[in-house]
Design a protein around this motif. Structure first.
Motif, PDB file in Angstrom:
ATOM      1  N   ARG A 115       0.721  -0.969   0.129  1.00 37.67           N
ATOM      2  CA  ARG A 115       0.102   0.305   0.383  1.00 37.67           C
ATOM      3  C   ARG A 115       0.701   1.117  -0.115  1.00 37.67           C
ATOM      4  O   ARG A 115       0.555   2.011  -0.590  1.00 37.67           O
ATOM      5  N   ASN A 116       1.627   1.397   1.052  1.00 40.47           N
ATOM      6  CA  ASN A 116       2.706   2.483   0.661  1.00 40.47           C
ATOM      7  C   ASN A 116       3.908   2.360  -1.202  1.00 40.47           C
ATOM      8  O   ASN A 116       3.505   3.950  -0.664  1.00 40.47           O
ATOM      9  N   VAL A 135       3.301   2.056  -3.255  1.00 43.54           N
ATOM     10  CA  VAL A 135       2.196   2.400  -4.567  1.00 43.54           C
ATOM     11  C   VAL A 135       2.226   3.841  -4.642  1.00 43.54           C
ATOM     12  O   VAL A 135       1.843   4.738  -4.904  1.00 43.54           O
ATOM     13  N   THR A 136       1.973   4.706  -2.686  1.00 38.98           N
ATOM     14  CA  THR A 136       2.435   5.775  -2.851  1.00 38.98           C
ATOM     15  C   THR A 136       3.591   6.408  -2.707  1.00 38.98           C
ATOM     16  O   THR A 136       3.406   7.602  -2.247  1.00 38.98           O
ATOM     17  N   LYS A 137       4.688   5.571  -3.381  1.00 39.59           N
ATOM     18  CA  LYS A 137       5.835   6.167  -2.516  1.00 39.59           C
ATOM     19  C   LYS A 137       6.594   6.299  -1.529  1.00 39.59           C
ATOM     20  O   LYS A 137       7.340   7.445  -1.515  1.00 39.59           O
ATOM     21  N   ARG A 138       5.682   6.399  -0.657  1.00 44.02           N
ATOM     22  CA  ARG A 138       6.261   6.216   1.103  1.00 44.02           C
ATOM     23  C   ARG A 138       7.254   5.126   1.127  1.00 44.02           C
ATOM     24  O   ARG A 138       7.581   3.747   0.684  1.00 44.02           O
TER      25      ARG A 138
END
Length: 315
Positions: free
Chosen positions: A186-187, A189-192
């Protein structure tokens, strides 16, 4: 002119922000140098381009400074080590059963005394004192053999209960690793940054390899899939559930092969899902070997010894 100044300021700002990120990573590396499971993070910088024009610098990603091949080898050796470590305390207890030859309570000493009284009685069979000594040491030997047998079965029962405890730990670790998989995907995907989550997942994996032999691989999205060396999946999109119901009592005739002991099941508790005989490493293998092989073999040797004594006295 104004746009040129703005672009220059944004370029300078990108450098400051990138270096701030790098300093944060270095500070974390220093602060966690002694933290178990923490891996050193490396900052990667890359040129920032907007509409084909260079616009400063930006952080590409944080990467963990680890050797995955070395880690896999280390985990294999750790699994083998824990197979042996699981047996250590049980071997100590077994040694206590026999005792040192010089101890008055050792089986060696008791048998020697019993043999000596028999030899004395053979010379003076009419004397009641010698007869009483034979009876007394015969009882001592019988009680010692019975006590040893009871202790062996108690150790088997302890090993079986330890297996159930390790199964519960594996289930918790599988759930934790499944949760880490979800967070990492999940993270990502958001580049975290997900490097700390990967460290925590690795710690759970390290604990699992101490208990059971596992193999694993990573998917492109960051997921890790964990399975036993015999091919049974433990961690995937839906973590598997292991079950083992410990025995309430143990006798010399209680065996897994005869179905007296519950199996170690992955998923539904059916014979095809029993991996008891498929274990290749970890603490579980050591405990199963103790329960089903080492301790029963010791019991058999004890029974054979008692039978030989009885046969010699009957002659």
């Amino acid at each position: 002119m104004a746009s040129g100044i703005t672009a220059a300021l944004r370029t300078a700002q990108s450098g400051l922000l990138a270096n701030q990120g790098a300093l944060n990573a270095i500070a974390n590396n220093i602060a966690n140098v002694n933290s178990p499971g923490y891996s050193r993070k490396t900052v990667k910088l890359e040129q920032r381009v907007v509409s084909g024009v260079g616009s400063g610098v930006q952080l590409s990603e944080l990467t963990r400074n680890i050797d995955e091949g070395l880690l896999k080898s280390l985990r294999l050796e750790l699994s083998a080590l824990n197979t042996l470590s699981a047996k250590e305390s049980y071997y100590d207890r077994m040694q206590e059963l026999f005792g040192s030859p010089g101890d008055n309570t050792s089986i060696s000493h008791i048998v020697q005394e019993f043999t000596a009284t028999l030899e004395t009685l053979a010379v003076t069979p009419e004397k009641s004192l010698e007869q009483g000594d034979v009876v007394r040491w015969g009882k001592e030997m019988t009680l010692k053999l019975q006590s040893m047998s009871d202790t062996i079965q108690d150790l088997r029962l302890q090993a079986d209960k330890a297996i159930a405890e390790d199964v519960a730990t594996i289930n918790k670790l599988s759930t934790d690793m499944g949760n880490f998989n979800d967070l990492i995907v999940r993270n990502s995907v958001t580049k975290r940054d997900v490097t700390d989550l990967m460290d925590q997942r690795d710690q759970a994996l390290d604990k699992m390899v101490e208990i059971i032999d596992v193999r694993y691989f990573y998917r492109n999205d960051g997921d890790v899939v964990v399975f036993t060396s015999s091919g049974r999946t433990l961690v995937d999109n839906i973590p598997a559930t292991l079950t083992h119901t410990p025995a309430s009592s143990m006798t010399p005739t209680t065996t897994h092969a005869e179905g007296d002991l519950n199996g170690l099941y992955v998923g539904t508790a059916i014979a095809g899902n029993d991996i008891t005989n498929d274990l290749r490493g970890g603490r579980l293998q050591g405990l199963v070997q103790l329960r089903d092989s080492v301790l029963p073999n010791l019991q058999s040797q004890l029974d054979e010894f008692a039978a030989e004594i009885q046969a010699a006295l009957d002659r």
